[in-house]
Scaffold this motif. Structure first.
Motif, PDB file in Angstrom:
ATOM      1  N   LYS A  60       0.842  -1.198   0.000  1.00 44.17           N
ATOM      2  CA  LYS A  60       0.000   0.000   0.000  1.00 44.17           C
ATOM      3  C   LYS A  60       0.878   1.250   0.000  1.00 44.17           C
ATOM      4  CE  LYS A  60      -2.271  -1.659   3.626  1.00 44.17           C
ATOM      5  NZ  LYS A  60      -3.256  -1.801   4.731  1.00 44.17           N
ATOM      6  N   PRO A  61       0.314   2.408  -0.376  1.00 43.09           N
ATOM      7  CA  PRO A  61       1.122   3.626  -0.532  1.00 43.09           C
ATOM      8  C   PRO A  61       1.750   4.121   0.761  1.00 43.09           C
ATOM      9  CG  PRO A  61      -0.951   3.833  -1.703  1.00 43.09           C
ATOM     10  CD  PRO A  61      -1.059   2.603  -0.866  1.00 43.09           C
ATOM     11  N   LEU A  62       2.961   4.660   0.611  1.00 36.94           N
ATOM     12  CA  LEU A  62       3.745   5.198   1.712  1.00 36.94           C
ATOM     13  C   LEU A  62       4.213   6.592   1.305  1.00 36.94           C
ATOM     14  CD1 LEU A  62       4.745   4.072   4.463  1.00 36.94           C
ATOM     15  CD2 LEU A  62       6.814   3.285   3.284  1.00 36.94           C
ATOM     16  N   ILE A  63       3.952   7.570   2.172  1.00 31.41           N
ATOM     17  CA  ILE A  63       4.327   8.966   1.916  1.00 31.41           C
ATOM     18  C   ILE A  63       5.370   9.397   2.933  1.00 31.41           C
ATOM     19  CG2 ILE A  63       3.504  11.350   1.774  1.00 31.41           C
ATOM     20  CD1 ILE A  63       0.682  10.234   1.255  1.00 31.41           C
ATOM     21  N   ALA A  64       6.436  10.058   2.479  1.00 28.68           N
ATOM     22  CA  ALA A  64       7.406  10.664   3.390  1.00 28.68           C
ATOM     23  C   ALA A  64       7.029  12.124   3.600  1.00 28.68           C
ATOM     24  CB  ALA A  64       8.809  10.568   2.819  1.00 28.68           C
ATOM     25  N   ALA A  65       6.861  12.534   4.865  1.00 32.30           N
ATOM     26  CA  ALA A  65       6.610  13.927   5.218  1.00 32.30           C
ATOM     27  C   ALA A  65       7.885  14.450   5.865  1.00 32.30           C
ATOM     28  CB  ALA A  65       5.414  14.043   6.167  1.00 32.30           C
ATOM     29  N   VAL A  66       8.644  15.266   5.132  1.00 30.89           N
ATOM     30  CA  VAL A  66      10.014  15.589   5.500  1.00 30.89           C
ATOM     31  C   VAL A  66      10.143  17.014   6.013  1.00 30.89           C
ATOM     32  CG1 VAL A  66      12.415  15.610   4.721  1.00 30.89           C
ATOM     33  CG2 VAL A  66      10.789  13.995   3.697  1.00 30.89           C
ATOM     34  N   GLU A  67      10.362  17.128   7.314  1.00 34.81           N
ATOM     35  CA  GLU A  67      10.763  18.397   7.925  1.00 34.81           C
ATOM     36  C   GLU A  67      12.261  18.317   8.188  1.00 34.81           C
ATOM     37  OE1 GLU A  67       9.154  21.152   8.627  1.00 34.81           O
ATOM     38  OE2 GLU A  67       7.062  20.555   8.309  1.00 34.81           O
ATOM     39  N   GLY A  68      12.982  19.395   7.922  1.00 33.39           N
ATOM     40  CA  GLY A  68      14.430  19.365   8.133  1.00 33.39           C
ATOM     41  C   GLY A  68      15.116  18.530   7.084  1.00 33.39           C
ATOM     42  N   ASP A  69      16.301  18.034   7.415  1.00 34.59           N
ATOM     43  CA  ASP A  69      17.135  17.346   6.436  1.00 34.59           C
ATOM     44  C   ASP A  69      16.805  15.856   6.316  1.00 34.59           C
ATOM     45  OD1 ASP A  69      18.420  19.702   5.937  1.00 34.59           O
ATOM     46  OD2 ASP A  69      20.211  19.227   7.124  1.00 34.59           O
ATOM     47  N   ALA A  70      16.983  15.337   5.109  1.00 34.22           N
ATOM     48  CA  ALA A  70      16.894  13.902   4.843  1.00 34.22           C
ATOM     49  C   ALA A  70      18.177  13.529   4.100  1.00 34.22           C
ATOM     50  CB  ALA A  70      15.662  13.575   3.999  1.00 34.22           C
ATOM     51  N   LEU A  71      19.181  13.132   4.877  1.00 32.07           N
ATOM     52  CA  LEU A  71      20.502  12.857   4.317  1.00 32.07           C
ATOM     53  C   LEU A  71      20.860  11.392   4.516  1.00 32.07           C
ATOM     54  CD1 LEU A  71      22.349  16.015   5.718  1.00 32.07           C
ATOM     55  CD2 LEU A  71      21.400  15.714   3.421  1.00 32.07           C
ATOM     56  N   ALA A  72      21.712  10.884   3.625  1.00 27.68           N
ATOM     57  CA  ALA A  72      22.185   9.498   3.711  1.00 27.68           C
ATOM     58  C   ALA A  72      20.983   8.551   3.772  1.00 27.68           C
ATOM     59  CB  ALA A  72      23.118   9.337   4.915  1.00 27.68           C
TER      60      ALA A  72
ATOM     61  N   VAL B  71       6.713  14.649   0.483  1.00 23.87           N
ATOM     62  CA  VAL B  71       6.379  16.056   0.759  1.00 23.87           C
ATOM     63  C   VAL B  71       7.530  16.618   1.590  1.00 23.87           C
ATOM     64  CG1 VAL B  71       4.775  17.644   1.872  1.00 23.87           C
ATOM     65  CG2 VAL B  71       3.904  15.579   0.734  1.00 23.87           C
ATOM     66  N   ALA B  72       8.082  17.745   1.190  1.00 25.00           N
ATOM     67  CA  ALA B  72       9.211  18.342   1.906  1.00 25.00           C
ATOM     68  C   ALA B  72       9.005  19.846   2.022  1.00 25.00           C
ATOM     69  CB  ALA B  72      10.519  18.025   1.188  1.00 25.00           C
ATOM     70  N   THR B  73       9.911  20.504   2.725  1.00 21.03           N
ATOM     71  CA  THR B  73       9.775  21.941   2.959  1.00 21.03           C
ATOM     72  C   THR B  73      10.829  22.732   2.197  1.00 21.03           C
ATOM     73  OG1 THR B  73      11.285  22.260   4.839  1.00 21.03           O
ATOM     74  CG2 THR B  73       9.110  21.311   5.321  1.00 21.03           C
ATOM     75  N   THR B  74      10.635  24.039   2.173  1.00 21.19           N
ATOM     76  CA  THR B  74      11.566  24.920   1.460  1.00 21.19           C
ATOM     77  C   THR B  74      12.947  24.930   2.087  1.00 21.19           C
ATOM     78  OG1 THR B  74      10.716  26.773   2.760  1.00 21.19           O
ATOM     79  CG2 THR B  74       9.752  26.427   0.574  1.00 21.19           C
ATOM     80  N   THR B  75      13.065  24.519   3.352  1.00 22.68           N
ATOM     81  CA  THR B  75      14.371  24.521   4.014  1.00 22.68           C
ATOM     82  C   THR B  75      14.992  23.122   4.093  1.00 22.68           C
ATOM     83  OG1 THR B  75      13.292  24.346   6.184  1.00 22.68           O
ATOM     84  CG2 THR B  75      13.840  26.555   5.398  1.00 22.68           C
ATOM     85  N   THR B  76      14.309  22.119   3.573  1.00 22.16           N
ATOM     86  CA  THR B  76      14.825  20.747   3.595  1.00 22.16           C
ATOM     87  C   THR B  76      16.005  20.596   2.646  1.00 22.16           C
ATOM     88  OG1 THR B  76      12.690  19.776   4.172  1.00 22.16           O
ATOM     89  CG2 THR B  76      14.245  18.340   3.043  1.00 22.16           C
ATOM     90  N   ARG B  77      17.024  19.882   3.110  1.00 21.13           N
ATOM     91  CA  ARG B  77      18.128  19.464   2.235  1.00 21.13           C
ATOM     92  C   ARG B  77      18.100  17.944   2.123  1.00 21.13           C
ATOM     93  NH1 ARG B  77      23.636  20.952   4.386  1.00 21.13           N
ATOM     94  NH2 ARG B  77      22.707  19.963   6.220  1.00 21.13           N
TER      95      ARG B  77
ATOM     96  N   LYS C 209      27.553  16.059  -1.716  1.00 25.79           N
ATOM     97  CA  LYS C 209      26.970  17.346  -1.360  1.00 25.79           C
ATOM     98  C   LYS C 209      25.453  17.325  -1.571  1.00 25.79           C
ATOM     99  CE  LYS C 209      31.125  20.052  -2.275  1.00 25.79           C
ATOM    100  NZ  LYS C 209      31.725  21.167  -3.044  1.00 25.79           N
ATOM    101  N   PRO C 210      24.682  17.863  -0.622  1.00 29.53           N
ATOM    102  CA  PRO C 210      23.222  17.837  -0.743  1.00 29.53           C
ATOM    103  C   PRO C 210      22.693  18.942  -1.650  1.00 29.53           C
ATOM    104  CG  PRO C 210      23.829  18.945   1.268  1.00 29.53           C
ATOM    105  CD  PRO C 210      25.127  18.465   0.641  1.00 29.53           C
ATOM    106  N   LEU C 211      21.413  18.811  -1.989  1.00 24.58           N
ATOM    107  CA  LEU C 211      20.704  19.848  -2.731  1.00 24.58           C
ATOM    108  C   LEU C 211      19.437  20.201  -1.956  1.00 24.58           C
ATOM    109  CD1 LEU C 211      20.871  18.514  -6.417  1.00 24.58           C
ATOM    110  CD2 LEU C 211      22.121  20.469  -5.468  1.00 24.58           C
ATOM    111  N   PRO C 212      18.923  21.412  -2.147  1.00 26.87           N
ATOM    112  CA  PRO C 212      17.661  21.762  -1.484  1.00 26.87           C
ATOM    113  C   PRO C 212      16.499  20.965  -2.070  1.00 26.87           C
ATOM    114  CG  PRO C 212      18.357  23.517  -2.974  1.00 26.87           C
ATOM    115  CD  PRO C 212      19.492  22.541  -2.911  1.00 26.87           C
ATOM    116  N   ALA C 213      15.500  20.716  -1.238  1.00 27.95           N
ATOM    117  CA  ALA C 213      14.327  19.959  -1.693  1.00 27.95           C
ATOM    118  C   ALA C 213      13.613  20.657  -2.837  1.00 27.95           C
ATOM    119  CB  ALA C 213      13.376  19.741  -0.532  1.00 27.95           C
ATOM    120  N   THR C 214      13.752  21.972  -2.916  1.00 26.52           N
ATOM    121  CA  THR C 214      13.126  22.689  -4.032  1.00 26.52           C
ATOM    122  C   THR C 214      13.697  22.228  -5.364  1.00 26.52           C
ATOM    123  OG1 THR C 214      14.695  24.491  -3.609  1.00 26.52           O
ATOM    124  CG2 THR C 214      12.461  24.747  -2.728  1.00 26.52           C
ATOM    125  N   ASP C 215      14.998  21.873  -5.397  1.00 21.25           N
ATOM    126  CA  ASP C 215      15.583  21.328  -6.629  1.00 21.25           C
ATOM    127  C   ASP C 215      15.000  19.953  -6.938  1.00 21.25           C
ATOM    128  OD1 ASP C 215      17.113  23.586  -6.771  1.00 21.25           O
ATOM    129  OD2 ASP C 215      19.054  22.583  -6.582  1.00 21.25           O
TER     130      ASP C 215
END
Length: 260
Positions: free
Chosen positions: A98-110, A123-129, A166-172
């Protein structure tokens, strides 16, 4: 190194409690995973998978970080965040049907990004990397990132992320199509709940079949896909729910799904 039993919290929300929110709660370790946390996540995924009343799940993190990935202090002691059946973080190798959604506040690295890649929607935020910093630390991302990320964003961008660390912003990532929706900080879970509500309103058998066909599509040639998709689609097309969906459309009313 051990974790308390409430490192993974679950809650049923939404209309008829069809949405299952799974919260990683190791704020003191930036929601990094050790083996105990992975086992707790596996138990939560198993509960979601086995309960037909649950339509969709959301994975989110408590505090300011979604997940920092593998707990490196635990790893130094030989404590790795994997389970025998579902693999990394208790979900990466054997994902729910069944479907799984990630709701990402802050960083999601590695492993945090790899956890997102184990989900169907993000779903992520404007400040998420987001990124895969492993190579910069002389490590290798073995939680699915190196083969799932190139399937979901341009190959050359995935290579830059993998090789430089190196990370990228979630907006990218939103621009490239990996992230479905972008919110202001603090709004990821609310937006994910809206998205989950739309999924929960759809026919549950059709949703599950659609996910399975889409996931397996990478394994099939175009010729094979016409035949193989029917393994998942045929039981839905002959179900009571399909008849109900057609009747509800003709009668201009909301359908009442029975999951059969």
């Amino acid at each position: 190194m051990t974790s308390p039993p409430d490192v993974i919290r679950t809650e049923r929300v939404g209309d008829e409690d069809k949405i299952f929110v799974i919260t990683i709660d190791r704020v003191e370790r930036s929601n990094a995973f050790d083996s105990a946390t992975a086992r707790a996540m596996e138990a939560a995924i198993d509960e979601f998978e086995s309960d037909d009343s649950l339509a969709v799940a959301i994975v989110t993190g408590a505090g300011p970080t979604f997940s920092a990935g593998q707990d490196l202090k635990a790893a130094a002691l030989g404590d790795f965040a994997t389970t025998e059946r579902r693999g990394g973080f208790g979900v990466m190798a054997l994902r729910p049907s069944k479907p799984l959604i990630a709701a990402v506040e802050g960083d999601a690295l590695a492993g945090g990004l790899e956890l997102c890649l184990a989900c169907d929607l993000i779903v992520a935020t404007t400040t998420t990397r987001m990124g895969l910093p492993e190579a910069a630390r002389a490590l290798v991302a073995i939680g699915g990132g190196l083969f799932r990320l190139p399937q979901r964003i341009p190959f050359n961008v995935a290579m830059e992320l993998a090789l430089t660390g190196k990370p990228l912003p979630a907006t990218d990532f939103h621009r490239m199509g990996l992230v479905n929706r972008i919110t202001e900080p603090g709004g990821a879970l609310a937006e994910a709940l809206t998205l989950a509500g739309d999924i929960a309103a759809a026919g549950p058998l059709a949703v599950r079949a659609s996910k399975q066909i889409a996931q397996h599509s990478f394994e099939w040639s175009d010729e094979q896909a016409w035949t193989e998709q029917m393994t998942y689609a045929r039981p839905v097309l002959t179900s009571d729910d399909t008849q109900e969906g057609l009747r509800a459309f003709a009668e201009k009313r909301a359908p009442v799904w029975k999951g059969r």
